[in-house]
Scaffold this motif. Structure first.
Motif, short mmCIF file in Angstrom:
data_model
loop_
_atom_site.label_atom_id
_atom_site.label_comp_id
_atom_site.label_asym_id
_atom_site.label_seq_id
_atom_site.Cartn_x
_atom_site.Cartn_y
_atom_site.Cartn_z
N ASP A 192 34.31 41.84 21.17
CA ASP A 192 35.46 42.00 22.07
C ASP A 192 35.12 42.16 23.56
N GLY A 244 34.17 39.88 25.47
CA GLY A 244 34.69 38.73 26.21
C GLY A 244 33.85 37.47 26.15
N LYS A 245 33.04 37.30 25.11
CA LYS A 245 32.18 36.12 25.01
C LYS A 245 32.99 34.83 24.92
N SER A 246 33.98 34.82 24.01
CA SER A 246 34.78 33.60 23.83
C SER A 246 35.57 33.27 25.09
N THR A 247 36.09 34.30 25.71
CA THR A 247 36.86 34.09 26.94
C THR A 247 35.95 33.48 28.01
N GLU A 279 44.77 32.76 27.96
CA GLU A 279 43.70 33.22 27.06
C GLU A 279 42.71 32.08 26.82
N LYS A 322 35.28 41.90 32.64
CA LYS A 322 36.50 42.72 32.75
C LYS A 322 36.38 43.67 33.94
N ASP A 336 38.05 43.75 36.39
CA ASP A 336 39.41 44.19 36.77
C ASP A 336 39.74 45.55 36.14
N SER A 396 35.25 38.51 35.99
CA SER A 396 36.39 38.59 35.10
C SER A 396 36.49 37.22 34.45
#
Ligand code: GTP
Ligand code: MG
Length: 435
Positions: free
Chosen positions: A29, A31-34, A66, A158, A160, A194
């Motif tokens: 979670d 943020g690898k895929s993002t 997303e 992230k 932000d 981000s």
């Protein structure tokens, strides 16, 4: 969402620019895929229609786009077996093409990387700015060190969520740098990003005006390909011996270095010597006189010597180590722990030998990174063990990036650990180097 698999064939690129394989790791979670989705977007890998589709969907929900949905769509195809090779995602910058090595599931990725099926030259470690280093971050950092992937970029994602705050960023960056430093990893850049909003991915963001370093893509472009394997010592792994028209043909792969017509080769472990008489190309005599790392070739020798599958050919004075007593640094993948005394199959290149676990020296505590005494090795643990084989092994200790330095352990034909050789001798503490 329907994705056209054809979209993910390698992009057009300058053939002179080699594709640079990278791996993206980090805690669940974070943020690898993002990040992957955003890298694809920022490099123009996604067609405009697909981008509009994502934007419309986001607007409807009153949420930001997303980018990870791109990856979810790929994963769905992968699960349904629609796309053959969605485990590789391609994108190109002006500098060169990249491929992101991925696999369905964390364990598969580990296995692929450990068995050498997927060799990354660099890694991006993604860390959630608000959460800091998670358990898997530590595990992955250890793995990068174990695999010898020294080129690491850290994306503190992230940003932000911590209000783009310089002080909090620096505190986390220092902690990460210290942890990686103890693993002998020196991050080439630690970038506040981000992934969702795209800050500092392709362009420097005004929201982090205090940040002086490169964008993530610029940092990637600044990485250099791993030292050219053709310049290393010759290691030729024998895969097979063919007999054709009275000729004995040696078939295998040049793992590193160069092999040329007329070269004197020494075959470890037997020590047999002969010269390369002819280099063949699927039965035909090849016009070129030399070949280099990465190529599979076939050749004949000027005299008959005993050679078996698994032998490694080298040049005089540049021998790998040979011995029965082997120290390994490993990551254990099987749920059933490794036991002292147990029999395992060891694979190094084309060699396959049986051995038994003579000693479990320690397992590494991921928090403190200190070695702790142990009698068994549980799943996912990193350990140092000694293994004894009946037949001699040929390997290059402390060369985890080379085929002759990396090992795989199997139990009942199932890969249970990836490892690299740290010592090889005939007795503990005695390194034997022939010729
Ligand atoms: P796993 O594949 O499950 O390990 O997760 P992952 O590391 O791929 O994370 P993913 O990309 O799925 O992102 C997890 C969540 O973090 C999602 O809800 C994203 O929207 C959110 N996220 C990703 N990047 C950012 C960011 O820059 N800022 C904020 N606020 N949220 C983000
Ligand atoms: Mg993911």
């Amino acid at each position: 969402m329907n994705m056209d698999p054809k979209q993910f064939v390698p992009p057009e690129h300058d053939a002179a620019k080699r594709i640079f394989p990278i791996v993206i790791v980090g805690h669940v979670d974070h943020g690898k895929s993002t990040l992957i989705g955003r890298l694809m977007y920022d490099t123009g890998t996604i067609e405009a229609g697909k981008v509009r589709e994502l934007e419309t969907a986001a607007a409807k929900r009153g949420r930001p786009v997303e980018w990870s949905f791109l990856l979810d769509a790929l994963e769905l195809e992968r699960d349904q077996g629609i796309t053959l090779d969605t485990t590789r995602i391609w994108f190109s910058t002006r500098a060169r093409p990249y491929v992101i090595i991925d696999a369905p599931g964390h364990h598969e990725l580990l296995r692929n990387m450990l068995t050498g099926a997927a060799a990354a030259e660099a890694a991006i470690l993604v860390i959630d700015a608000a959460q800091g280093m998670g358990e898997q971050t530590r595990r992955h950092a250890n793995l990068l060190s174990l695999l010898g992937i020294g080129q690491v970029l850290v994306a503190i994602n992230k940003i932000d969520l911590i209000d783009h705050d310089e002080v909090r960023f620096n505190a986390l960056a220092d902690e990460i740098r210290a942890y990686l430093g103890r693993l002998k990893l020196k991050p080439r850049a630690i970038v506040p990003v981000s992934a969702r909003a795209g800050d500092n991915i392709a362009t420097i963001s005004p929201l982090t005006a205090w940040y002086r370093g490169p964008s993530l893509l610029d940092a990637l472009d600044q990485l250099s390909p791993i030292a050219k394997l053709p310049d290393a010592d010759l290691r030729f792994s024998v895969q097979d011996i063919w007999f054709r028209d009275d000729k004995r043909i040696i078939v295998g792969r040049i793992d590193s270095g160069r092999l040329a017509l007329g070269d004197e080769l020494i075959f470890a472990p037997s020590g047999g010597k002969a010269r390369v008489a002819e280099i063949l190309n699927w039965g035909k005599v090849k016009s070129t006189s030399g070949t280099q790392a990465g190529q599979s070739i076939a050749f004949t020798l000027d005299r008959q010597i005993l050679i078996e599958r698994g032998a490694i050919a080298h040049h005089r004075g540049k021998a790998p180590h040979v011995g029965h007593h082997l120290d390994l640094q490993l990551i254990w993948l099987d749920p059933e722990p490794l036991q002292l005394g147990e029999r395992l199959t060891l694979r190094i290149g084309t060699q396959e030998l049986d051995g038994h676990v003579e000693k479990i020296h320690n397992i590494i505590d991921l928090g403190t990174l200190s070695p702790e005494p142990a009698h068994t090795v549980p799943a996912n643990a990193i350990a140092r063990i000694s293994l004894i084989t009946r037949k001699p092994i040929v390997a290059d200790p402390n060369a985890p990036l080379s085929a002759s330095g990396r090992a795989v352990l199997a139990r009942r034909h199932r890969v249970v650990a990836g490892a690299w050789v740290t010592e090889l001798s005939n007795h503990a503490g005695d390194n034997l180097t022939p010729v």
